[in-house]
Design a protein around this motif. Structure first.
Motif, PDB file in Angstrom:
ATOM      1  N   THR A  84       0.758  -1.409  -0.082  1.00  0.00           N
ATOM      2  CA  THR A  84       0.021  -0.005  -0.017  1.00  0.00           C
ATOM      3  C   THR A  84       1.043   1.216   0.016  1.00  0.00           C
ATOM      4  OG1 THR A  84       0.030   0.067   2.297  1.00  0.00           O
ATOM      5  CG2 THR A  84      -1.717  -1.271   1.095  1.00  0.00           C
ATOM      6  N   ARG A  85       0.222   2.477  -0.214  1.00  0.00           N
ATOM      7  CA  ARG A  85       0.969   3.606  -0.089  1.00  0.00           C
ATOM      8  C   ARG A  85       1.540   3.871   1.095  1.00  0.00           C
ATOM      9  NH1 ARG A  85      -1.926   9.226  -2.186  1.00  0.00           N
ATOM     10  NH2 ARG A  85      -2.404   7.836  -4.157  1.00  0.00           N
ATOM     11  N   GLU A  86       0.825   3.596   2.130  1.00  0.00           N
ATOM     12  CA  GLU A  86       1.270   3.736   3.578  1.00  0.00           C
ATOM     13  C   GLU A  86       2.510   3.059   3.718  1.00  0.00           C
ATOM     14  OE1 GLU A  86      -2.320   5.495   2.908  1.00  0.00           O
ATOM     15  OE2 GLU A  86      -1.782   3.538   2.731  1.00  0.00           O
ATOM     16  N   GLN A  87       2.525   1.565   3.416  1.00  0.00           N
ATOM     17  CA  GLN A  87       3.453   0.839   3.667  1.00  0.00           C
ATOM     18  C   GLN A  87       4.715   1.248   2.749  1.00  0.00           C
ATOM     19  OE1 GLN A  87       1.528  -2.765   2.433  1.00  0.00           O
ATOM     20  NE2 GLN A  87       0.925  -3.374   4.616  1.00  0.00           N
ATOM     21  N   ALA A  88       4.462   1.616   1.754  1.00  0.00           N
ATOM     22  CA  ALA A  88       5.740   2.069   0.774  1.00  0.00           C
ATOM     23  C   ALA A  88       6.273   3.069   1.442  1.00  0.00           C
ATOM     24  CB  ALA A  88       5.314   2.246  -0.488  1.00  0.00           C
TER      25      ALA A  88
ATOM     26  N   GLY B  13       8.217   0.650  -6.980  1.00  0.00           N
ATOM     27  CA  GLY B  13       7.424   0.263  -5.849  1.00  0.00           C
ATOM     28  C   GLY B  13       6.617   1.125  -5.180  1.00  0.00           C
ATOM     29  N   LEU B  14       6.836   2.583  -5.294  1.00  0.00           N
ATOM     30  CA  LEU B  14       6.130   3.578  -4.888  1.00  0.00           C
ATOM     31  C   LEU B  14       4.944   4.239  -5.888  1.00  0.00           C
ATOM     32  CD1 LEU B  14       5.361   6.011  -2.616  1.00  0.00           C
ATOM     33  CD2 LEU B  14       7.299   7.198  -3.234  1.00  0.00           C
ATOM     34  N   ARG B  15       5.215   4.246  -7.166  1.00  0.00           N
ATOM     35  CA  ARG B  15       4.534   4.880  -8.194  1.00  0.00           C
ATOM     36  C   ARG B  15       3.354   3.731  -8.456  1.00  0.00           C
ATOM     37  NH1 ARG B  15       9.640   6.710  -9.982  1.00  0.00           N
ATOM     38  NH2 ARG B  15       9.951   4.913 -11.509  1.00  0.00           N
ATOM     39  N   ALA B  16       3.672   2.326  -8.157  1.00  0.00           N
ATOM     40  CA  ALA B  16       2.456   1.583  -8.364  1.00  0.00           C
ATOM     41  C   ALA B  16       1.207   1.709  -7.269  1.00  0.00           C
ATOM     42  CB  ALA B  16       3.337   0.216  -7.850  1.00  0.00           C
TER      43      ALA B  16
ATOM     44  N   GLY C 235       0.201   4.929  -6.695  1.00  0.00           N
ATOM     45  CA  GLY C 235      -0.602   5.984  -7.074  1.00  0.00           C
ATOM     46  C   GLY C 235       0.601   7.197  -6.952  1.00  0.00           C
ATOM     47  N   VAL C 236       1.758   7.158  -6.317  1.00  0.00           N
ATOM     48  CA  VAL C 236       2.441   8.333  -5.905  1.00  0.00           C
ATOM     49  C   VAL C 236       3.311   8.708  -7.087  1.00  0.00           C
ATOM     50  CG1 VAL C 236       4.173   9.190  -4.522  1.00  0.00           C
ATOM     51  CG2 VAL C 236       2.431   7.717  -3.601  1.00  0.00           C
ATOM     52  N   GLU C 237       3.253   9.696  -7.737  1.00  0.00           N
ATOM     53  CA  GLU C 237       4.142  10.051  -8.855  1.00  0.00           C
ATOM     54  C   GLU C 237       5.198  10.736  -8.432  1.00  0.00           C
ATOM     55  OE1 GLU C 237       3.833  13.093 -12.818  1.00  0.00           O
ATOM     56  OE2 GLU C 237       1.922  12.338 -11.985  1.00  0.00           O
ATOM     57  N   TYR C 238       6.170  10.148  -7.891  1.00  0.00           N
ATOM     58  CA  TYR C 238       7.597  10.486  -7.248  1.00  0.00           C
ATOM     59  C   TYR C 238       8.642   9.797  -8.159  1.00  0.00           C
ATOM     60  CZ  TYR C 238      11.182  11.559  -4.085  1.00  0.00           C
ATOM     61  OH  TYR C 238      12.436  12.082  -3.297  1.00  0.00           O
TER      62      TYR C 238
END
Length: 368
Positions: free
Chosen positions: A203-207, A216-219, A221-224
């Protein structure tokens, strides 16, 4: 049923790199997992502090074998910040081209390589063969296929010839023509969907908690992407998109790698068109001759967007001919250590290589 200890790697054919995961299982379910790095190169940071500034150029690419050029650029950029050196414009464009070629080579190898643990060996063979075409470019450019030692403090080692530029254009056209084949073979394959869809979800919080960046983060939904949030070289002068997904599963991570390949092709084509013709592609740094140059006192952190996420070097100079301190921010460190221990328990045995592949765990940058 009691627990059984299984060793996955370092010599297992499904292991990605010289790495090992000690699994404690009940039946097919992983109850506990412990990562064990250190089977390949070790202690890079201390080795760098015992070698001359320029001697490290041949050492640092080995911190991550599949994508060695990110070590060269981070090391060079940190030294250039300390020495307040302006790199020639053509060298900056060439650096971008090299980094994006390395990104394509690693992505296409990883995307094809997912076929290994899934039994889809045609994909693995394709990935190795198509990556080899990019290695041909690196060999023509630097004389080496894997460890290039091409990006140096102050620029690049030598100029890029028109013949190599033509070689790059043709290779990009070829790789682009192959993408529909990969799409049909891998991402429209029922077995791939059954093995990757909804599996190993982060999840976003876990990442964010774990410090995961890259796909791993962009999957989640975070466009970083460092190329966008803190542009280096000339990434702010080219147009490209950062693909994202929302499911956070293994399928999303692999598919995002695949979707990044045409974006890298787009970047390289723009760089080839915008790159000025010039003979000067490097400038001297520091005082002294040859390897024993003296870099001024200071410290700097340089980071880039690797295929695994944010990759950085923190370099400290005490004004002598060797670095006083070098610390490497390995992009796969969080998911390769903390992630394995926390998120593999509860999964199945066959999911372990999928985690290592989709989270891009690079062993040497962990035990650095």
């Amino acid at each position: 049923m009691g627990e059984t200890k299984l060793f996955f790697g370092p010599n297992h054919p499904g292991m990605h790199g010289n790495f090992s995961v000690h699994m404690y299982v009940e039946g097919d379910i992983v109850k506990k997992a412990r990562p064990v790095p250190g089977f390949l190169h070790r202690g890079f940071e201390k080795l760098m502090e015992r070698r001359y500034w320029y001697s490290n150029i041949s050492l640092i690419p080995r911190i991550c074998v599949p994508e060695p050029d990110i070590n060269e650029i981070c090391y060079a950029m940190a030294i250039e910040k300390i020495a307040k050196v302006e790199v020639p414009e053509r060298a900056q464009w060439i650096r971008m081209i090299v980094l994006e070629l390395a990104r394509i080579a690693n992505h296409i190898w990883t995307v094809g390589g997912i076929g290994g643990p899934l039994g889809l060996y045609t994909a693995s063979h394709w990935g190795v063969a198509d990556r080899d075409r990019i290695l041909d470019i690196f060999e023509a450019l630097s004389g080496a296929r894997v460890y290039h030692m091409y990006i140096i403090p102050g620029g690049v080692r030598k100029n890029m010839t028109p013949k190599i530029e033509e070689m790059i254009w043709k290779t990009l056209d070829y790789i682009e023509s192959r993408l529909p084949d990969y799409e049909n073979l891998i991402f429209k394959n029922r077995i791939v969907h059954s093995r990757l869809r909804g599996r190993l979800i982060l999840t976003r919080e876990q990442a964010v908690e774990m410090g995961v960046t890259g796909v791993g983060l962009r999957a989640t939904g975070v466009e970083y992407d460092i190329r966008k949030v803190d542009p280096y070289l000339f990434y702010d002068r080219v147009e490209f998109e950062v693909p994202t997904a929302t499911d956070g599963d293994a399928f999303s991570r692999v598919y995002l790698k695949f979707k990044e390949i045409p974006q890298s092709i787009k970047i390289i084509r723009q760089a080839l068109e915008k790159m000025p013709q010039a003979d000067r592609v490097n400038v001297p740094i520091g005082r002294g001759n040859g390897l024993r140059r003296i870099v001024p006192k200071g410290m700097a952190y340089a980071h880039v967007e690797s295929t695994r996420g944010e990759y950085g070097f923190f370099v400290v100079s005490d004004g002598k001919n060797k670095p006083y301190r070098v610390a490497v921010r390995g992009a796969s460190y969080p998911q390769g250590l903390y992630g394995i221990e926390k998120y593999l328990p509860g999964t199945r045995i066959e999911d372990v290589p999928i985690w290592l592949a989709t989270m891009d765990v690079c062993a040497p940058e962990i035990d650095r």
